[in-house]
Design a protein around this motif. Sequence first.
Motif, PDB file in Angstrom:
ATOM      1  N   SER A 153      59.812  41.985  45.482  1.00  0.00           N
ATOM      2  CA  SER A 153      59.152  43.039  46.254  1.00  0.00           C
ATOM      3  C   SER A 153      58.615  44.057  45.253  1.00  0.00           C
ATOM      4  CB  SER A 153      60.152  43.706  47.218  1.00  0.00           C
ATOM      5  OG  SER A 153      61.269  44.217  46.513  1.00  0.00           O
ATOM      6  N   THR A 154      57.714  44.884  45.730  1.00  0.00           N
ATOM      7  CA  THR A 154      57.108  45.857  44.820  1.00  0.00           C
ATOM      8  C   THR A 154      58.130  46.936  44.431  1.00  0.00           C
ATOM      9  OG1 THR A 154      56.407  47.276  46.631  1.00  0.00           O
ATOM     10  CG2 THR A 154      54.847  45.559  45.929  1.00  0.00           C
ATOM     11  N   ALA A 155      57.829  47.638  43.366  1.00  0.00           N
ATOM     12  CA  ALA A 155      58.708  48.729  42.936  1.00  0.00           C
ATOM     13  C   ALA A 155      58.800  49.797  44.026  1.00  0.00           C
ATOM     14  CB  ALA A 155      58.199  49.331  41.631  1.00  0.00           C
ATOM     15  N   ALA A 156      57.711  49.988  44.764  1.00  0.00           N
ATOM     16  CA  ALA A 156      57.716  51.000  45.831  1.00  0.00           C
ATOM     17  C   ALA A 156      58.743  50.642  46.903  1.00  0.00           C
ATOM     18  CB  ALA A 156      56.317  51.112  46.450  1.00  0.00           C
ATOM     19  N   ILE A 157      58.849  49.351  47.237  1.00  0.00           N
ATOM     20  CA  ILE A 157      59.827  48.924  48.254  1.00  0.00           C
ATOM     21  C   ILE A 157      61.245  49.023  47.689  1.00  0.00           C
ATOM     22  CG2 ILE A 157      60.573  46.999  49.727  1.00  0.00           C
ATOM     23  CD1 ILE A 157      57.857  48.163  50.526  1.00  0.00           C
ATOM     24  N   LYS A 158      61.405  48.648  46.436  1.00  0.00           N
ATOM     25  CA  LYS A 158      62.740  48.775  45.821  1.00  0.00           C
ATOM     26  C   LYS A 158      63.163  50.249  45.850  1.00  0.00           C
ATOM     27  CE  LYS A 158      62.636  44.788  42.629  1.00  0.00           C
ATOM     28  NZ  LYS A 158      61.271  44.261  42.589  1.00  0.00           N
ATOM     29  N   ALA A 159      62.219  51.116  45.509  1.00  0.00           N
ATOM     30  CA  ALA A 159      62.527  52.551  45.503  1.00  0.00           C
ATOM     31  C   ALA A 159      62.885  53.030  46.911  1.00  0.00           C
ATOM     32  CB  ALA A 159      61.332  53.335  44.965  1.00  0.00           C
ATOM     33  N   PHE A 160      62.192  52.518  47.914  1.00  0.00           N
ATOM     34  CA  PHE A 160      62.475  52.900  49.306  1.00  0.00           C
ATOM     35  C   PHE A 160      63.934  52.579  49.654  1.00  0.00           C
ATOM     36  CE2 PHE A 160      62.938  51.946  53.763  1.00  0.00           C
ATOM     37  CZ  PHE A 160      62.268  52.973  54.393  1.00  0.00           C
ATOM     38  N   THR A 161      64.377  51.382  49.261  1.00  0.00           N
ATOM     39  CA  THR A 161      65.766  51.015  49.588  1.00  0.00           C
ATOM     40  C   THR A 161      66.742  51.909  48.827  1.00  0.00           C
ATOM     41  OG1 THR A 161      65.869  49.274  47.896  1.00  0.00           O
ATOM     42  CG2 THR A 161      65.172  48.609  50.086  1.00  0.00           C
ATOM     43  N   GLY A 162      66.403  52.222  47.576  1.00  0.00           N
ATOM     44  CA  GLY A 162      67.281  53.100  46.805  1.00  0.00           C
ATOM     45  C   GLY A 162      67.410  54.472  47.451  1.00  0.00           C
ATOM     46  N   GLU A 163      66.291  54.993  47.896  1.00  0.00           N
ATOM     47  CA  GLU A 163      66.262  56.342  48.474  1.00  0.00           C
ATOM     48  C   GLU A 163      66.919  56.387  49.853  1.00  0.00           C
ATOM     49  OE1 GLU A 163      62.317  57.878  48.256  1.00  0.00           O
ATOM     50  OE2 GLU A 163      62.942  59.929  48.766  1.00  0.00           O
ATOM     51  N   HIS A 164      66.975  55.252  50.542  1.00  0.00           N
ATOM     52  CA  HIS A 164      67.533  55.226  51.901  1.00  0.00           C
ATOM     53  C   HIS A 164      68.898  54.542  51.942  1.00  0.00           C
ATOM     54  CE1 HIS A 164      63.310  56.184  52.635  1.00  0.00           C
ATOM     55  NE2 HIS A 164      63.725  56.743  53.753  1.00  0.00           N
ATOM     56  N   GLY A 165      69.623  54.610  50.838  1.00  0.00           N
ATOM     57  CA  GLY A 165      71.011  54.145  50.840  1.00  0.00           C
ATOM     58  C   GLY A 165      71.194  52.649  50.760  1.00  0.00           C
TER      59      GLY A 165
END
Length: 385
Positions: free
Chosen positions: A160-172
């Motif tokens: 997945s893109t870095a943006a999606i990885k970041a989304f999961t990181g930011e949302h727990g």
Amino acid sequence: MPQLIELGRILAPPQPETVHVPEMEKGVGCDFSRYLLVPDTSLHERIGAAVERLGTDVVILGHHYQRDEVIKFARFTGDSLKLSQQAAAADAKYIVFCGVHFMAESADVLRQAHQVVILPDLNAGCSMADMADIGQVETCWAELESVGRLNVVPITYMNSTAAIKAFTGEHGGSIVTSSNAARVMSWAFTRGERVLFLPDEHLGRNTAYRMGIPLDEMVVWNPYQELGGNTEEAIRRAKVILWKGYCSVHQRFLPEHVDRVRAEHPGMQVIVHPECRFEVAQKADAIGSTEGIIATVTKSPEDTAWAIGTEIHLVNRLAKKLSRHAIISLDPHVCVCSTMFRITPQHLLWVLENLLEGNVVNPIRVPEDQRQWARVALDRMMQLV
Ligand code: SF4
């Protein structure tokens, strides 16, 4: 969710990067077209010479699905996470990732401050990663919130893109690989009541089913429909919300391919990647990640016959290496990752000879905020494995 907050504190994001990329390093003025004319006979020699001159300044990574003419120059071969970790540990200034875009992004997330990641052809994308756009995922999240208190934990596949990885990181949430997906999904269920699994519908379904979650407790989220094409009631009933994405290579394998192998090659074992459809995974003798497939087939007795459901370059290399085994592709037609195939020896030579001249072409730069949250998600996963 106190534990998540605590975990976020433990996993302090990395410090801002310090590498400076001058204007010339963005590919401006570095002419690739003349490399298209380099005869095949001299490519090998010139790449070898460039690698030798660059020495420890460069590390070339080759994903398992990469073509032979490129992967033979790789210092490390493997899956995307393993390669990114090896590159970060290698200390080379330049990481040339012969894979696809999301892999180079992952390497950029994990790299050391002085390292630069290069993707030899920026057109080498991934059909699966492209199926989950960050805007669509944010809309999905907002729509799920509008349904009520669902307590959803987002987890995403490495692909997945870095943006999606970041989304999961930011949302727990966290990241999964094809080999640890069940472990991470189990962890997610200790944090919430539901999982949003991105972006591969098949890996999510195969994993959840093997964990004992029935199919009627899973829904598919189609990003082009309101509420993903589901009713509020169906979403409330679901334990797993599967993003409607897939790998264009692995989705090609069909149940009838397994039936054909059973009919034409009695005794042949079928092993498939978990990105394959549920119906294919159910009919197979074994399921394994790329590393899992390699390990299982390599460890099997020499006269074992295997039909393998994954990308053709990996299958062909295994067949060549394990010549006493009988190894065929599960699909009689070629199953190639056409986007990874875009990386040619010409691209590799272009990148390396530019490095010798002090030019960095095609650097991959994940924006710093995304990089930090993606790192949080990756670290959460790595603490679990
Ligand atoms: S094999 Fe599938 S998931 Fe892997 S890079 Fe190619 S398109 Fe993406």
